[in-house]
Design a protein around this motif. Structure first.
Motif, PDB file in Angstrom:
ATOM      1  N   GLY A   1     -12.758  11.397  -3.868  1.00 41.97           N
ATOM      2  CA  GLY A   1     -13.597  10.407  -3.213  1.00 41.97           C
ATOM      3  C   GLY A   1     -13.859   9.162  -4.033  1.00 41.97           C
ATOM      4  N   GLN A   2     -13.454   9.140  -5.286  1.00 44.66           N
ATOM      5  CA  GLN A   2     -13.700   7.997  -6.154  1.00 44.66           C
ATOM      6  C   GLN A   2     -12.634   6.919  -5.953  1.00 44.66           C
ATOM      7  OE1 GLN A   2     -13.595   8.880 -10.370  1.00 44.66           O
ATOM      8  NE2 GLN A   2     -14.807   7.093 -10.882  1.00 44.66           N
TER       9      GLN A   2
ATOM     10  N   THR B   1      -1.236  14.700  -8.505  1.00 45.13           N
ATOM     11  CA  THR B   1      -1.198  15.422  -7.233  1.00 45.13           C
ATOM     12  C   THR B   1      -1.085  14.409  -6.107  1.00 45.13           C
ATOM     13  OG1 THR B   1      -2.305  17.126  -5.921  1.00 45.13           O
ATOM     14  CG2 THR B   1      -3.718  15.459  -6.939  1.00 45.13           C
ATOM     15  N   THR B   2      -0.762  14.860  -4.921  1.00 42.79           N
ATOM     16  CA  THR B   2      -0.755  13.950  -3.778  1.00 42.79           C
ATOM     17  C   THR B   2      -2.187  13.686  -3.331  1.00 42.79           C
ATOM     18  OG1 THR B   2      -0.503  15.803  -2.256  1.00 42.79           O
ATOM     19  CG2 THR B   2       1.517  14.725  -3.004  1.00 42.79           C
ATOM     20  N   GLY B   3      -2.378  12.599  -2.593  1.00 38.94           N
ATOM     21  CA  GLY B   3      -3.706  12.269  -2.090  1.00 38.94           C
ATOM     22  C   GLY B   3      -4.307  11.035  -2.725  1.00 38.94           C
ATOM     23  N   LEU B   4      -3.540  10.316  -3.543  1.00 39.32           N
ATOM     24  CA  LEU B   4      -4.022   9.061  -4.111  1.00 39.32           C
ATOM     25  C   LEU B   4      -3.256   7.913  -3.461  1.00 39.32           C
ATOM     26  CD1 LEU B   4      -4.694  11.220  -6.408  1.00 39.32           C
ATOM     27  CD2 LEU B   4      -4.938   9.212  -7.833  1.00 39.32           C
TER      28      LEU B   4
ATOM     29  N   THR C   1      -8.228  10.814  -2.397  1.00 42.53           N
ATOM     30  CA  THR C   1      -8.656  11.619  -1.250  1.00 42.53           C
ATOM     31  C   THR C   1      -8.025  13.012  -1.317  1.00 42.53           C
ATOM     32  OG1 THR C   1      -6.836  10.794   0.127  1.00 42.53           O
ATOM     33  CG2 THR C   1      -8.916   9.587   0.223  1.00 42.53           C
ATOM     34  N   SER C   2      -7.656  13.438  -2.511  1.00 40.68           N
ATOM     35  CA  SER C   2      -6.893  14.680  -2.684  1.00 40.68           C
ATOM     36  C   SER C   2      -7.737  15.951  -2.550  1.00 40.68           C
ATOM     37  CB  SER C   2      -6.208  14.694  -4.057  1.00 40.68           C
ATOM     38  OG  SER C   2      -7.163  14.844  -5.088  1.00 40.68           O
ATOM     39  N   GLY C   3      -9.040  15.835  -2.705  1.00 43.75           N
ATOM     40  CA  GLY C   3      -9.891  17.017  -2.677  1.00 43.75           C
ATOM     41  C   GLY C   3     -10.192  17.568  -4.061  1.00 43.75           C
ATOM     42  N   ALA C   4      -9.605  16.964  -5.090  1.00 45.29           N
ATOM     43  CA  ALA C   4      -9.817  17.420  -6.472  1.00 45.29           C
ATOM     44  C   ALA C   4      -9.687  16.224  -7.412  1.00 45.29           C
ATOM     45  CB  ALA C   4      -8.788  18.486  -6.835  1.00 45.29           C
ATOM     46  N   THR C   5     -10.078  16.424  -8.660  1.00 42.82           N
ATOM     47  CA  THR C   5      -9.869  15.390  -9.666  1.00 42.82           C
ATOM     48  C   THR C   5      -8.371  15.232  -9.906  1.00 42.82           C
ATOM     49  OG1 THR C   5     -11.989  15.849 -10.712  1.00 42.82           O
ATOM     50  CG2 THR C   5     -10.343  14.727 -12.061  1.00 42.82           C
TER      51      THR C   5
ATOM     52  N   GLN D   1       0.883  -1.169   0.000  1.00 43.81           N
ATOM     53  CA  GLN D   1       0.000   0.000   0.000  1.00 43.81           C
ATOM     54  C   GLN D   1       0.915   1.212   0.000  1.00 43.81           C
ATOM     55  OE1 GLN D   1      -2.500   1.040   3.488  1.00 43.81           O
ATOM     56  NE2 GLN D   1      -4.171   0.997   1.991  1.00 43.81           N
ATOM     57  N   ALA D   2       0.642   2.165  -0.875  1.00 48.56           N
ATOM     58  CA  ALA D   2       1.529   3.316  -0.999  1.00 48.56           C
ATOM     59  C   ALA D   2       0.751   4.548  -1.418  1.00 48.56           C
ATOM     60  CB  ALA D   2       2.617   3.033  -2.037  1.00 48.56           C
ATOM     61  N   ALA D   3       1.247   5.696  -0.974  1.00 51.20           N
ATOM     62  CA  ALA D   3       0.736   6.977  -1.454  1.00 51.20           C
ATOM     63  C   ALA D   3       1.470   7.295  -2.748  1.00 51.20           C
ATOM     64  CB  ALA D   3       0.992   8.063  -0.416  1.00 51.20           C
ATOM     65  N   LEU D   4       0.724   7.565  -3.814  1.00 45.82           N
ATOM     66  CA  LEU D   4       1.364   7.918  -5.075  1.00 45.82           C
ATOM     67  C   LEU D   4       1.941   9.325  -4.974  1.00 45.82           C
ATOM     68  CD1 LEU D   4      -1.226   6.484  -7.621  1.00 45.82           C
ATOM     69  CD2 LEU D   4       0.986   5.518  -6.990  1.00 45.82           C
ATOM     70  N   THR D   5       3.113   9.498  -5.540  1.00 43.05           N
ATOM     71  CA  THR D   5       3.766  10.801  -5.564  1.00 43.05           C
ATOM     72  C   THR D   5       3.629  11.408  -6.955  1.00 43.05           C
ATOM     73  OG1 THR D   5       5.894   9.813  -6.167  1.00 43.05           O
ATOM     74  CG2 THR D   5       5.428  10.062  -3.805  1.00 43.05           C
TER      75      THR D   5
END
Length: 122
Positions: free
Chosen positions: A86-87, A109-112, A53-57, A24-28
């Protein structure tokens, strides 16, 4: 790509897979390796889930990369895939990685977050 004699694996050695949480990793925002297949086993990827979960597309790429290649369009399993905030997207199937193959990825972006499970054939 030239024939690689080291990729031939006698089938009798790898008959059963042990179910495994792979990573499991956060994509950069730059391509990064987030899993490196062990040399003494085959890694079976059976499920890939990516959540935004980035807040944007945002867009993302996931690649299955041989030890002699770099991430690109020729080894992408997701390429410029777009997710709204959220998708979640989920892929199921089976891809098998030999030793030292890697799973690499990046996002716009960060948040995926990517979560991968499958099995190890030892």
């Amino acid at each position: 790509m030239p024939y690689n004699n080291n990729l031939f694996v006698p089938r009798a050695k790898y008959q059963t897979a042990t179910p495994t949480f792979i990573t499991q990793a956060a994509l950069t925002t730059s391509v990064a390796v987030f899993y490196l297949a062990p040399t003494q086993a085959l890694t079976a990827i059976r499920d890939i889930t990516v959540v935004n979960t980035s807040g944007a597309t945002a867009t993302f790429n996931i690649h299955l990369v041989s030890p002699v290649d770099t991430a690109g369009t020729g080894n992408a399993i997701f390429y410029n895939c777009s997710l709204v905030n959220g998708q979640t997207v989920q892929w199921t199937g089976e891809q098998v990685l030999s030793g030292l193959w890697s799973i690499q990825g990046k996002a716009s972006t960060t948040g995926l977050t990517v979560t991968i499970s499958g099995g190890l054939y030892i």
